[in-house]
Design an enzyme around this catalytic site. Sequence first.
Site, mmCIF file in Angstrom:
data_model
loop_
_atom_site.group_PDB
_atom_site.id
_atom_site.type_symbol
_atom_site.label_atom_id
_atom_site.label_comp_id
_atom_site.label_asym_id
_atom_site.label_seq_id
_atom_site.Cartn_x
_atom_site.Cartn_y
_atom_site.Cartn_z
ATOM 1 N N SER A 149 0.478 -1.074 -0.188
ATOM 2 C CA SER A 149 0.251 -0.555 0.812
ATOM 3 C C SER A 149 1.132 0.894 0.030
ATOM 4 C CB SER A 149 -0.669 -0.443 1.396
ATOM 5 O OG SER A 149 -1.187 1.608 1.635
ATOM 6 N N TYR A 195 -1.958 -0.992 10.524
ATOM 7 C CA TYR A 195 -2.228 -2.014 9.226
ATOM 8 C C TYR A 195 -0.845 -1.341 8.579
ATOM 9 C CZ TYR A 195 -3.536 -1.498 4.216
ATOM 10 O OH TYR A 195 -3.894 -2.154 2.624
ATOM 11 N N LYS A 253 2.336 -4.153 6.369
ATOM 12 C CA LYS A 253 1.634 -4.284 5.242
ATOM 13 C C LYS A 253 3.949 -3.936 5.145
ATOM 14 C CE LYS A 253 -1.488 -4.707 3.025
ATOM 15 N NZ LYS A 253 -2.080 -5.616 2.785
HETATM 16 P P1 NAD Z 1 -10.842 -6.887 0.608
HETATM 17 O O1 NAD Z 1 -11.083 -6.959 1.849
HETATM 18 O O2 NAD Z 1 -12.521 -6.864 0.118
HETATM 19 O O3 NAD Z 1 -10.276 -8.274 0.212
HETATM 20 C C1 NAD Z 1 -9.450 -8.760 1.124
HETATM 21 C C2 NAD Z 1 -10.018 -10.570 1.144
HETATM 22 O O4 NAD Z 1 -9.270 -11.314 1.732
HETATM 23 C C3 NAD Z 1 -11.571 -10.438 1.409
HETATM 24 O O5 NAD Z 1 -12.312 -11.621 -0.127
HETATM 25 C C4 NAD Z 1 -11.450 -11.379 2.739
HETATM 26 O O6 NAD Z 1 -12.514 -12.142 2.743
HETATM 27 C C5 NAD Z 1 -10.112 -11.692 3.015
HETATM 28 N N1 NAD Z 1 -9.435 -12.460 3.852
HETATM 29 C C6 NAD Z 1 -9.562 -11.519 4.533
HETATM 30 N N2 NAD Z 1 -9.101 -12.255 5.840
HETATM 31 C C7 NAD Z 1 -9.271 -14.022 5.430
HETATM 32 C C8 NAD Z 1 -8.034 -14.901 6.010
HETATM 33 N N3 NAD Z 1 -7.868 -14.582 7.128
HETATM 34 N N4 NAD Z 1 -8.450 -16.168 5.597
HETATM 35 C C9 NAD Z 1 -8.660 -16.058 4.124
HETATM 36 N N5 NAD Z 1 -8.993 -14.603 3.395
HETATM 37 C C10 NAD Z 1 -9.419 -13.837 4.119
HETATM 38 O O7 NAD Z 1 -10.043 -5.927 -0.166
HETATM 39 P P2 NAD Z 1 -9.188 -5.345 -1.040
HETATM 40 O O8 NAD Z 1 -9.569 -3.849 -0.864
HETATM 41 O O9 NAD Z 1 -9.274 -5.987 -1.986
HETATM 42 O O10 NAD Z 1 -7.906 -5.572 -0.705
HETATM 43 C C11 NAD Z 1 -7.135 -6.464 -0.722
HETATM 44 C C12 NAD Z 1 -5.282 -6.506 0.089
HETATM 45 O O11 NAD Z 1 -5.149 -4.890 -0.982
HETATM 46 C C13 NAD Z 1 -5.490 -5.985 1.038
HETATM 47 O O12 NAD Z 1 -4.105 -6.745 1.560
HETATM 48 C C14 NAD Z 1 -5.477 -4.831 1.125
HETATM 49 O O13 NAD Z 1 -4.420 -4.606 2.281
HETATM 50 C C15 NAD Z 1 -4.688 -4.231 0.310
HETATM 51 N N6 NAD Z 1 -4.343 -2.552 0.114
HETATM 52 C C16 NAD Z 1 -5.988 -2.091 -0.744
HETATM 53 C C17 NAD Z 1 -5.889 -1.027 -0.731
HETATM 54 C C18 NAD Z 1 -7.821 -0.907 -1.173
HETATM 55 O O14 NAD Z 1 -7.835 0.635 -0.944
HETATM 56 N N7 NAD Z 1 -8.500 -1.293 -1.284
HETATM 57 C C19 NAD Z 1 -5.058 -0.276 -0.509
HETATM 58 C C20 NAD Z 1 -3.877 -1.321 -0.924
HETATM 59 C C21 NAD Z 1 -3.765 -1.911 -0.337
HETATM 60 C C1 UD1 Z 2 -6.820 4.892 3.486
HETATM 61 C C2 UD1 Z 2 -5.916 4.560 3.897
HETATM 62 C C3 UD1 Z 2 -4.879 3.915 3.707
HETATM 63 C C4 UD1 Z 2 -5.478 2.962 2.646
HETATM 64 C C5 UD1 Z 2 -6.189 3.432 2.006
HETATM 65 C C6 UD1 Z 2 -6.744 2.888 0.775
HETATM 66 C C7 UD1 Z 2 -6.838 6.219 6.530
HETATM 67 C C8 UD1 Z 2 -5.862 6.906 7.560
HETATM 68 N N1 UD1 Z 2 -5.461 5.562 5.090
HETATM 69 O O1 UD1 Z 2 -6.001 6.157 2.584
HETATM 70 O O2 UD1 Z 2 -4.141 3.282 4.814
HETATM 71 O O3 UD1 Z 2 -4.068 2.356 1.710
HETATM 72 O O4 UD1 Z 2 -7.352 3.873 2.784
HETATM 73 O O5 UD1 Z 2 -7.879 1.504 1.678
HETATM 74 O O6 UD1 Z 2 -7.601 5.166 6.600
HETATM 75 N N2 UD1 Z 2 -12.559 12.072 2.847
HETATM 76 C C9 UD1 Z 2 -13.417 12.614 3.217
HETATM 77 N N3 UD1 Z 2 -14.370 11.819 3.894
HETATM 78 C C10 UD1 Z 2 -14.614 10.244 3.966
HETATM 79 C C11 UD1 Z 2 -13.663 9.177 3.356
HETATM 80 C C12 UD1 Z 2 -12.481 10.133 3.042
HETATM 81 O O7 UD1 Z 2 -13.051 13.447 2.716
HETATM 82 O O8 UD1 Z 2 -15.866 10.037 4.283
HETATM 83 C C13 UD1 Z 2 -10.744 11.626 1.958
HETATM 84 C C14 UD1 Z 2 -9.846 11.724 3.233
HETATM 85 O O9 UD1 Z 2 -9.583 12.804 3.972
HETATM 86 C C15 UD1 Z 2 -9.125 12.341 2.083
HETATM 87 C C16 UD1 Z 2 -9.838 11.493 0.862
HETATM 88 O O10 UD1 Z 2 -10.645 11.228 0.983
HETATM 89 O O11 UD1 Z 2 -7.988 12.541 2.185
HETATM 90 C C17 UD1 Z 2 -9.730 10.242 0.439
HETATM 91 O O12 UD1 Z 2 -9.517 9.129 1.753
HETATM 92 P P1 UD1 Z 2 -9.738 7.677 1.804
HETATM 93 O O13 UD1 Z 2 -10.512 6.882 0.548
HETATM 94 O O14 UD1 Z 2 -10.287 6.516 2.941
HETATM 95 O O15 UD1 Z 2 -8.599 6.901 1.420
HETATM 96 P P2 UD1 Z 2 -7.013 7.492 2.057
HETATM 97 O O16 UD1 Z 2 -7.119 8.508 2.650
HETATM 98 O O17 UD1 Z 2 -5.708 8.184 1.069
#
Ligand code: NAD
Ligand code: UD1
Length: 339
Positions: free
Chosen positions: A124, A148, A152
């Site tokens: 991330s 969190y 990572k």
């Molecule tokens: P998500 O929660 O939709 O997907 C994660 C999946 O993992 C889910 O289907 C959940 O059921 C499964 N899971 C959780 N714990 C488990 C376990 N113990 N055993 C087996 N399965 C399990 O999240 P996502 O948004 O698709 O994210 C996927 C990955 O990318 C995660 O590792 C997350 O940290 C990373 N990531 C996501 C974002 C984002 O903004 N969505 C940003 C940066 C990194």
């Molecule tokens: C968040 C997580 C980050 C994660 C990323 C993607 C936090 C502090 N950080 O990042 O670790 O990797 O999501 O899943 O949670 N915002 C609003 N109102 C809202 C929600 C968000 O104004 O209700 C603003 C936030 O202040 C930010 C932007 O929207 O400026 C994006 O927010 P968000 O979607 O939560 O993503 P990140 O903060 O980048």
Amino acid sequence: MQILVTGGAGFIGSHTCVELLKRNIDLIILDNFYNASPKVLDRIETITGKRPALCVGDIRDEALLDTVFAENDISAVIHFAGLKAVGESVEKPLLYYGVNIEGTVKLLSAMDRAGVRKIIFSSSASVYSDEAACPFSEDSLTGCTNPYSWTKWMIEQILTDLHRADDRWKIVILRYFNPIGAHPSGLIGEDPKGIPNNLLPYVAQVAVGRREKLGVFGNDYPTPDGTGVRDYIHVCDLARGHVLALEKMEELPGLEIINLGTGKGSSVLEVVSAFEKASGKPVPYEIKPRRAGDKPECYCDPEKAKRLLGFETEYSLEDMCRDSWNWQSKNPFGYEQPE
Ligand code: NAD
Ligand code: UD1
């Protein structure tokens, strides 16, 4: 070639499974449905005409992992499974260190036992330090402010040490910026449980009438309009990045860390306005105090992804909002809506 996709039923995982199946790459999903719906499998099948194999279980279950590797012909793993809510990680650090770190170590150990030493890991942009300046490149300073993000960061370190100890491992660490949007079919998308933490699902729920108004967390940041700036990337672009990483893995030297983003920052108010345009619905908002731990801006230098993977994003912010709205309006209550 069969790919094990841990967390393949989740938001990014499901879109990546669609990309893999589109290219006729065989896969098996391992997911415990902690944050996903089994209906995702039907939807993937509707989109691709293929039903992915599924193993329901926990990545911390070593016996199950050994069985999965013994019973399938797996050549590489894409590891999405894990927990991702920053606020929850502050309240429940042991849960996060347990699932994310212990889960990854158990997965890597099972892979090693099975002789499968190729992995793509979901990291991330939140590993970049508050002291580093945008655009973040892969060698920008790292440092975290919540459990969190530390998970990572620590998993990146574990993977680096593993590769140092045994250079048979091929490892790609992808640092995602802010994935949003949904598959253009409107059949799969992001379905957060409870009140969304992230901006786009919140905006989409306001537009569809599930929530009254958006709280904008701060309008006094040193950014053009004072609201936070992020690098939003369409989840289908992100999914394609995984397939490219898989295809190029063999040519890469061993371990690579690669940003996946567009390189372009958008403010909260720009997102609100783009979403209103895409949906034709008003998104009322009010300015609230800053959210603890938020950076003013976060966007990447996407040059390495282009150079090593040939990866460039295709979707604009307007496309991302259109596809988010298509998903949200067709599935106002996510997967749980009566079909
Ligand atoms: P998500 O929660 O939709 O997907 C994660 C999946 O993992 C889910 O289907 C959940 O059921 C499964 N899971 C959780 N714990 C488990 C376990 N113990 N055993 C087996 N399965 C399990 O999240 P996502 O948004 O698709 O994210 C996927 C990955 O990318 C995660 O590792 C997350 O940290 C990373 N990531 C996501 C974002 C984002 O903004 N969505 C940003 C940066 C990194
Ligand atoms: C968040 C997580 C980050 C994660 C990323 C993607 C936090 C502090 N950080 O990042 O670790 O990797 O999501 O899943 O949670 N915002 C609003 N109102 C809202 C929600 C968000 O104004 O209700 C603003 C936030 O202040 C930010 C932007 O929207 O400026 C994006 O927010 P968000 O979607 O939560 O993503 P990140 O903060 O980048």
